[in-house]
Design a protein around this motif. Structure first.
Motif, short mmCIF file in Angstrom:
data_model
loop_
_atom_site.label_atom_id
_atom_site.label_comp_id
_atom_site.label_asym_id
_atom_site.label_seq_id
_atom_site.Cartn_x
_atom_site.Cartn_y
_atom_site.Cartn_z
N GLN A 1 32.90 39.42 2.66
CA GLN A 1 34.20 39.76 2.06
C GLN A 1 34.72 38.57 1.24
OE1 GLN A 1 37.24 40.70 4.91
NE2 GLN A 1 38.77 41.13 3.34
N TYR A 2 34.61 37.35 1.78
CA TYR A 2 35.05 36.17 1.02
C TYR A 2 34.23 36.01 -0.25
CZ TYR A 2 38.03 34.45 4.81
OH TYR A 2 39.01 34.31 5.74
N PHE A 3 32.93 36.20 -0.12
CA PHE A 3 32.07 36.07 -1.29
C PHE A 3 32.43 37.11 -2.34
CE2 PHE A 3 28.29 36.75 -3.87
CZ PHE A 3 28.04 35.46 -4.28
N THR A 4 32.66 38.34 -1.91
CA THR A 4 33.04 39.41 -2.83
C THR A 4 34.38 39.10 -3.49
OG1 THR A 4 31.84 41.00 -1.49
CG2 THR A 4 33.47 41.89 -3.02
N GLN A 5 35.32 38.59 -2.70
CA GLN A 5 36.66 38.31 -3.21
C GLN A 5 36.69 37.09 -4.13
OE1 GLN A 5 39.57 38.01 -0.11
NE2 GLN A 5 41.26 37.68 -1.51
#
Length: 169
Positions: free
Chosen positions: A8-12
């Motif tokens: 999720q952090y990588f996507t965000q």
């Protein structure tokens, strides 16, 4: 922190997430270890979410920047920084003293080899600065070690890709 949260952090935040985590790791600051982030970044590259060369360039730049910061702290602060750091992390005293001795004897080759050893790889920059190692030689040997270390971890994630991803999720 689980794999889903990291994803999720990588996507965000994208590639900046990898850069910041690797930078903090090379500055020897606590946080999520780059030894986990880098293989995941390799997996993301294998899955087409980021380019492999992009991840390598970002991780190398972050590693070099973190190394430079510690080098200049060692160079500008010298003994005062050493005393402060040892007060904060007393268990690192012996390791730093050994690094100083190795760097005086081996120079840039000592930096390169140290960048390939867990724990030592982040701390070697401080004594390199303290002994005022030539900055160009320090940078070249440090960059070579950073790239090789990061290549192993990112490459492992990239080449093991989906088989590792399936185990983790």
């Amino acid at each position: 922190m689980g794999i889903q949260e990291l994803t999720q952090y990588f996507t965000q935040y994208g590639a900046i997430f990898v850069f910041v985590i690797v930078l903090l790791e090379y500055m020897n600051l606590p946080g999520f270890p780059a030894g986990i982030i880098m293989p995941l970044a390799g997996i993301w590259a294998a899955r087409g979410q980021i380019g492999f060369l992009t991840v390598m360039a970002l991780s190398a730049a972050a590693g070099l920047l973190g190394s430079w910061i510690l080098y200049f702290l060692g160079r500008l602060g010298g003994d005062a920084f050493f005393r402060f750091y040892i007060k904060k992390f007393p268990k690192h005293r012996e390791l730093l003293e050994k690094n100083i001795d190795v760097l005086r004897r081996k120079g840039p080759i000592g930096v390169f080899v140290s960048k390939l050893l867990p724990m030592v790889r982040t701390l070697v920059s401080i004594p390199a600065g303290m002994i005022s190692m030539d900055f160009a030689k320090y940078t070249i040997s440090s960059l070579m070690g950073v790239v090789l270390w990061n290549l192993v971890f990112i490459g492992a994630g990239y080449f093991l890709g989906d088989s590792v991803w399936n185990l983790l999720t």
